[in-house]
Design a protein around this motif. Structure first.
Motif, PDB file in Angstrom:
ATOM      1  N   ASP A  89       0.578  -0.983  -0.153  1.00 38.72           N
ATOM      2  CA  ASP A  89      -0.104  -0.319   0.328  1.00 38.72           C
ATOM      3  C   ASP A  89       1.659   1.645  -0.284  1.00 38.72           C
ATOM      4  OD1 ASP A  89      -2.184   1.473   0.107  1.00 38.72           O
ATOM      5  OD2 ASP A  89      -2.337   1.414   1.927  1.00 38.72           O
ATOM      6  N   GLY A  90       1.075   2.004  -1.001  1.00 44.53           N
ATOM      7  CA  GLY A  90       1.452   2.929  -1.283  1.00 44.53           C
ATOM      8  C   GLY A  90       2.491   3.013  -2.161  1.00 44.53           C
ATOM      9  N   THR A  91       2.314   2.371  -3.145  1.00 42.94           N
ATOM     10  CA  THR A  91       2.847   1.328  -4.507  1.00 42.94           C
ATOM     11  C   THR A  91       3.434   2.688  -5.024  1.00 42.94           C
ATOM     12  OG1 THR A  91       1.531  -0.107  -4.685  1.00 42.94           O
ATOM     13  CG2 THR A  91       2.850   0.188  -6.518  1.00 42.94           C
ATOM     14  N   TYR A 167      -6.513   8.126  -8.096  1.00 43.43           N
ATOM     15  CA  TYR A 167      -5.452   8.068  -9.117  1.00 43.43           C
ATOM     16  C   TYR A 167      -6.291   9.085 -10.900  1.00 43.43           C
ATOM     17  CZ  TYR A 167      -2.165   4.726  -6.959  1.00 43.43           C
ATOM     18  OH  TYR A 167      -2.142   4.451  -6.081  1.00 43.43           O
ATOM     19  N   GLY A 193       0.680   9.209   1.579  1.00 40.99           N
ATOM     20  CA  GLY A 193       0.486   8.173   0.138  1.00 40.99           C
ATOM     21  C   GLY A 193       0.759   6.299   0.270  1.00 40.99           C
ATOM     22  N   ALA A 195      -2.613   4.411   2.600  1.00 43.31           N
ATOM     23  CA  ALA A 195      -4.248   4.455   3.491  1.00 43.31           C
ATOM     24  C   ALA A 195      -3.741   3.540   4.933  1.00 43.31           C
ATOM     25  CB  ALA A 195      -4.659   4.269   2.524  1.00 43.31           C
ATOM     26  N   GLU A 212     -11.436  10.004   2.922  1.00 45.35           N
ATOM     27  CA  GLU A 212     -10.460   9.900   2.240  1.00 45.35           C
ATOM     28  C   GLU A 212     -11.577   9.388   0.813  1.00 45.35           C
ATOM     29  OE1 GLU A 212      -6.225   7.947   0.560  1.00 45.35           O
ATOM     30  OE2 GLU A 212      -6.657   7.730  -1.425  1.00 45.35           O
TER      31      GLU A 212
HETATM   32  C1  IPD Z   1      -3.552   3.859  -2.854  1.00 47.18           C
HETATM   33  C2  IPD Z   1      -2.335   4.142  -1.875  1.00 47.18           C
HETATM   34  C3  IPD Z   1      -2.971   6.021  -0.989  1.00 47.18           C
HETATM   35  C4  IPD Z   1      -4.483   6.440  -1.643  1.00 47.18           C
HETATM   36  C5  IPD Z   1      -4.648   5.265  -2.593  1.00 47.18           C
HETATM   37  C6  IPD Z   1      -4.444   4.137  -2.814  1.00 47.18           C
HETATM   38  P1  IPD Z   1      -2.094   1.301  -3.147  1.00 47.18           P
HETATM   39  O1  IPD Z   1      -3.314   2.468  -3.038  1.00 47.18           O
HETATM   40  O2  IPD Z   1      -3.224   3.792  -0.044  1.00 47.18           O
HETATM   41  O3  IPD Z   1      -2.232   7.091  -0.070  1.00 47.18           O
HETATM   42  O4  IPD Z   1      -4.290   8.241  -1.811  1.00 47.18           O
HETATM   43  O5  IPD Z   1      -6.401   6.055  -3.041  1.00 47.18           O
HETATM   44  O6  IPD Z   1      -4.858   4.013  -3.651  1.00 47.18           O
HETATM   45  O7  IPD Z   1      -1.861   1.552  -4.761  1.00 47.18           O
HETATM   46  O8  IPD Z   1      -0.606   2.402  -2.988  1.00 47.18           O
HETATM   47  O9  IPD Z   1      -1.734   0.224  -3.592  1.00 47.18           O
END
Ligand code: IPD
Ligand code: CA
Length: 266
Positions: A89-91, A167, A193, A195, A212
């Motif tokens: 999480d935070g890719t 995104y 970045g 969640a 969010e």
């Molecule tokens: C994201 C992260 C980010 C949040 C995005 C998510 P991912 O997940 O949690 O902080 O703002 O809404 O999609 O794509 O890095 O697994």
């Protein structure tokens, strides 16, 4: 030992192993494997490898449970328990070399849909700083061996808040309007970045609140249990713009109602 406690122990073990794998792969260099829902929504080879590792470990330990993962999708089980997993999480941080990323693993009972499930156990591991946030239903939220509690009060300078942006560029204007409405409550606003880490930080009192729109089940499954077990409030509901991408609000009880109203939680 309770079932929730056993599931928590397993989640912790696997999250640590998965996080170490992610960190090692990051040190070796990151390759973007594909883009997903939007051009900014990426998956790295490490996301896929880490999820496969988590899935194989869970299948070996608890073969009757279901699985819902960000990268490899859903499979129903027969036990009534489903593992909801975000391997990294935070890719985007991960791909850019920013250390704010985590492994998020939760075990839920019932339909694997936010709002319908009962969260039983959670682990969120932040490999870069070796922090393991974990919780079991009814048994509290913890950072390692330290019990967590949300902020007791909001200081006169206002609340330290965090948010995130999806995104899809079409949603950004609405998200920024929401930020404008919330800022009068804030001493400052973070956009970390990840969640899962934002929610863990609300549980730890490192943030007073978080909001969010558009989170996926794997972004919030573990973090929402951490918040509630730390004495915080978590809600997910329609925002005032769209029922398709619900808004999440998590906060200390003394802030929650004001934050939810300003953010437009329906
Ligand atoms: C994201 C992260 C980010 C949040 C995005 C998510 P991912 O997940 O949690 O902080 O703002 O809404 O999609 O794509 O890095 O697994
Ligand atoms: Ca995620």
């Amino acid at each position: 030992m309770s079932l929730a406690h056993d599931l928590e122990s397993l989640a912790i073990d696997i999250a640590r192993e998965a996080g170490e794998l992610a960190r090692n792969r990051r040190e070796a260099g990151v390759a973007i494997a594909a883009t997903k829902s939007a051009i900014a929504d990426i998956v790295t080879e490490a996301d896929r490898e880490v999820e496969a590792t988590i899935r194989a470990r869970l299948a070996a330990a608890r073969p009757d449970d279901g699985f819902l993962g960000e990268e490899t999708g859903a499979e129903r089980g027969t036990s009534g328990i489903t593992w909801v997993v975000d391997p990294i999480d935070g890719t985007v941080n991960y791909a850019y070399g920013i250390p704010t990323y985590s492994v998020s693993i939760a075990a839920v009972r019932g339909e694997p849909t936010p709002g319908e499930w009962e969260a039983l156990a959670a682990a969120v591991f932040h490999p870069a700083v070796d922090e393991m946030f974990h919780a079991a239903a009814g048994e509290g939220a913890w950072l390692g061996g330290q019990r967590l509690a949300v902020s007791a009060e909001i200081g006169p300078a206002g609340a330290l808040l965090a948010t995130g942006f999806g995104y899809d560029p079409e949603t950004h204007a609405g998200d920024l309007e929401r930020v404008g409405r919330v800022m009068p409550l804030a001493r400052d606003l973070r956009r970390g970045g990840s969640a899962a880490l934002d929610l863990s930080y609300v549980a730890a009192g490192r943030l007073d609140g978080y909001f969010e729109r558009g989170l996926q089940p794997w972004d919030l499954a573990a973090g929402s249990l951490l918040v509630s077990e730390a004495g915080g409030r978590f809600a997910r509901g329609a925002d005032d713009g769209s029922r398709r991408s619900p808004l999440v609000v998590a906060a200390a009880p003394g802030l929650f109602d004001e934050l939810a109203a300003a953010a437009g939680l329906g």
